[in-house]
Design an enzyme around this catalytic site. Structure first.
Site, PDB file in Angstrom:
ATOM      1  N   LYS A 183       0.831  -1.190   0.000  1.00 12.11           N
ATOM      2  CA  LYS A 183       0.000   0.000   0.000  1.00 12.11           C
ATOM      3  C   LYS A 183       0.876   1.254   0.000  1.00 12.11           C
ATOM      4  CE  LYS A 183      -3.055   2.249   3.126  1.00 12.11           C
ATOM      5  NZ  LYS A 183      -2.963   3.470   2.349  1.00 12.11           N
ATOM      6  N   ARG A 184       2.004   1.158   0.681  1.00 13.53           N
ATOM      7  CA  ARG A 184       2.918   2.308   0.730  1.00 13.53           C
ATOM      8  C   ARG A 184       3.398   2.707  -0.657  1.00 13.53           C
ATOM      9  NH1 ARG A 184       4.520   0.076   5.623  1.00 13.53           N
ATOM     10  NH2 ARG A 184       5.570  -1.460   4.370  1.00 13.53           N
TER      11      ARG A 184
END
Ligand code: GLU
Length: 505
Positions: A263-264
């Protein structure tokens, strides 16, 4: 392959938003089921109540509804093998745990978390297995009486699978071929916990695949390390004959290619990693989704289909039906697939081009209306036709197209400096006269007449057109000039032209 009916499943744990990798897994299961005339089952694996996140199940269902990936049976879809939510199947699993215990293929262990922790710090790389289980507190090392009395006292225990050492475990994988591993490296996994009377993922997963007659297990590469244990479980239950065929899909990698997509990466580079926007109920954090970012579901499906699989041809654009025909699980790659999100944007652009102007105009019309403009649909369709090849998303249309509907209020300074020459006001006034005389204001006719006039005057065409554009658009952008003037019509064109002359002089 045998005559067995193809039945595959997508079995997420409702622990949060569905990651885009999970969407791909479901898509490949869908394609595989459809092309074999089989069933796709939607099962919820929620035996780990600690990790349960409210809303996650509904989110997953909504995501697939949006994407057009349909399930044949399962949670919210019905079917004959239900219930399909593992938390509603609790009563089913105990019997299978007991079967393994009675057959000596599993055993009861009383080691507390503290005792296990102590072992781990005492022995490097400690694992509970054939080497160590003889020194632990379990039904193999204790007398029957001891075990029974502890259980009678309500002491918490777990049931562990007894992995026999010295065996070769064969995992046949449709993508990776035959993978052989030594049973010695496996640990005696926990299958059941007395604390919550619940099976662990491994046991519930195998029992359910068996009871639901699953023929193929197509899942992410992160489950490959569990596969040998799963094979041993099938054998221990005596179900080897109906063991599903495995296929472990390649990992989705960061856009740079190294490491697992997270997600980062999406936050860092500005792309969604979730199909739909997700509001985390615990943290309140909002994560962007493909839907809300303006992607077409077809584009997302097409993009994902080619992340880890290729048709072996140059073809890149596939409808879902075409994918069903072309997909071939054995053509999936073993190597991880770089998540090239720019390619996702490219697909969306291709779908904008591919869709009719009418379809795009119906999406664009509300934006036009929200800007206070009342235009008939045909006019919006016309603008879309002129401009859609310049955008990747429908939401990019308005900033590019607003000048079609709203006359410029001011003129871009830089463009004025560069394009509005000393004689521009006079030349534009002449152009106005030429245009005013036209009875046919069609693109072709305007072009013909204006070019003839420019030539007769010996003007530089570029200068004339640049000033004309500045007058009608307010800056240096836009499609062909006569496309614009033909769209605006004579009256509006002359009005804009004269206003520019007045203001810019
Ligand atoms: N519940 C597992 C997951 O969350 C399923 C793994 C499998 O497909 O066996 O992905």
């Amino acid at each position: 392959m045998s005559e067995r009916k193809v039945r595959v499943r997508f079995a997420p744990s409702p622990t949060g938003a569905l990651h885009i990798g999970g969407v791909r897994t479901a898509l490949y299961n869908y394609l595989f089921a459809r092309q074999h005339g089989g069933d796709l089952v939607f099962r919820i694996e929620d035996t780990d109540s600690q990790r349960f996140v409210p809303g996650a199940e509904e989110y997953i269902i909504e995501a697939f509804r949006w994407l057009g990936i349909k399930f044949d049976e399962g949670v919210s879809f019905g079917g004959e093998y239900g219930p399909y939510r593992q938390s509603e199947r609790k009563h089913i699993y105990k019997k299978y745990v007991d079967q393994l215990l009675n057959d000596g293929k599993a055993y009861i262990a009383f080691d507390t978390p503290e005792e296990l922790e102590a072992k781990r710090s005492e022995i490097q790389n400690f694992q509970y297995d054939a080497q160590t289980r003889g020194k632990m507190r379990n039904s193999l090392t204790m007398t029957r009486e001891e075990v029974e009395s502890l259980m009678a006292d309500g002491t918490q225990y777990v049931v562990r699978f007894k992995v026999e050492p010295g065996e070769d475990v064969h995992v046949n994988d449709l993508i990776r071929g035959e993978v052989v591993i030594k049973s010695d490296i496996l640990d005696d996994k926990v299958l059941y916990k007395s604390a919550d009377h619940l099976p662990t993922y491994h046991l519930a997963n195998i029992v359910d695949d068996h009871l639901m007659c699953i023929s193929h297990v197509i899942r992410g590469e992160e489950w490959l390390p569990s596969a040998p244990l799963h094979v041993l479980l099938y054998e221990a239950f005596g179900w080897a004959d109906t063991m599903p065929q495995f296929a472990h899909l390649p990992l989705l990698l960061k856009p740079e290619g190294k490491g697992k997509l997270s997600k980062r990466d999406g936050d860092r580079l500005g792309f969604p990693v979730f199909p739909l926007e997700w509001h985390d109920p615990k943290t309140g954090e909002v994560s962007s989704g493909y839907r809300e970012s303006g992607y077409f579901p077809e584009a997302v499906v097409n993009f994902l289909a080619l992340l880890g699989w290729n048709p072996g041809t140059e073809q890149e654009l596939f409808s879902l039906d075409e994918l069903v025909k072309a997909f071939d699980i054995s053509r999936c790659s073993k190597a991880g697939a770089k998540f090239d999100y720019q390619k996702g944007i490219w697909f969306n652009h291709e779908y904008i081009l591919h869709k009719s102007n009418e379809e795009i105009a119906h999406l664009f019309a509300p934006v036009v209306a929200n800007n206070g403009i009342d235009e008939p649909m045909e006019r919006i369709i016309q603008v879309v036709g002129l401009m859609k090849d310049r955008v990747n998303f429908v939401k990019e249309l308005w900033p590019l197209c607003s000048f079609f509907f709203i006359a410029p209020l001011s003129y871009d300074e830089k463009t004025v400096k560069k394009r509005w020459k000393e004689n521009s006001a006079q030349v534009m006034a002449e152009l106005g006269d030429v245009l005013e005389r036209l009875t046919d204001f069609s693109l072709e006719h305007q072009e013909h007449e204006v070019l003839a006039w420019v030539e007769s005057k010996g003007y530089r065409l570029g200068d004339v057109m640049n000033a004309f554009r500045l007058a009608l658009v307010g800056e240096g952008k836009g499609p062909g000039m006569f496309d614009i003037s033909a769209f605006l019509g004579k009256e509006e064109t002359l009005r804009r032209l004269r206003r520019a002359i007045e203001i810019l002089k």
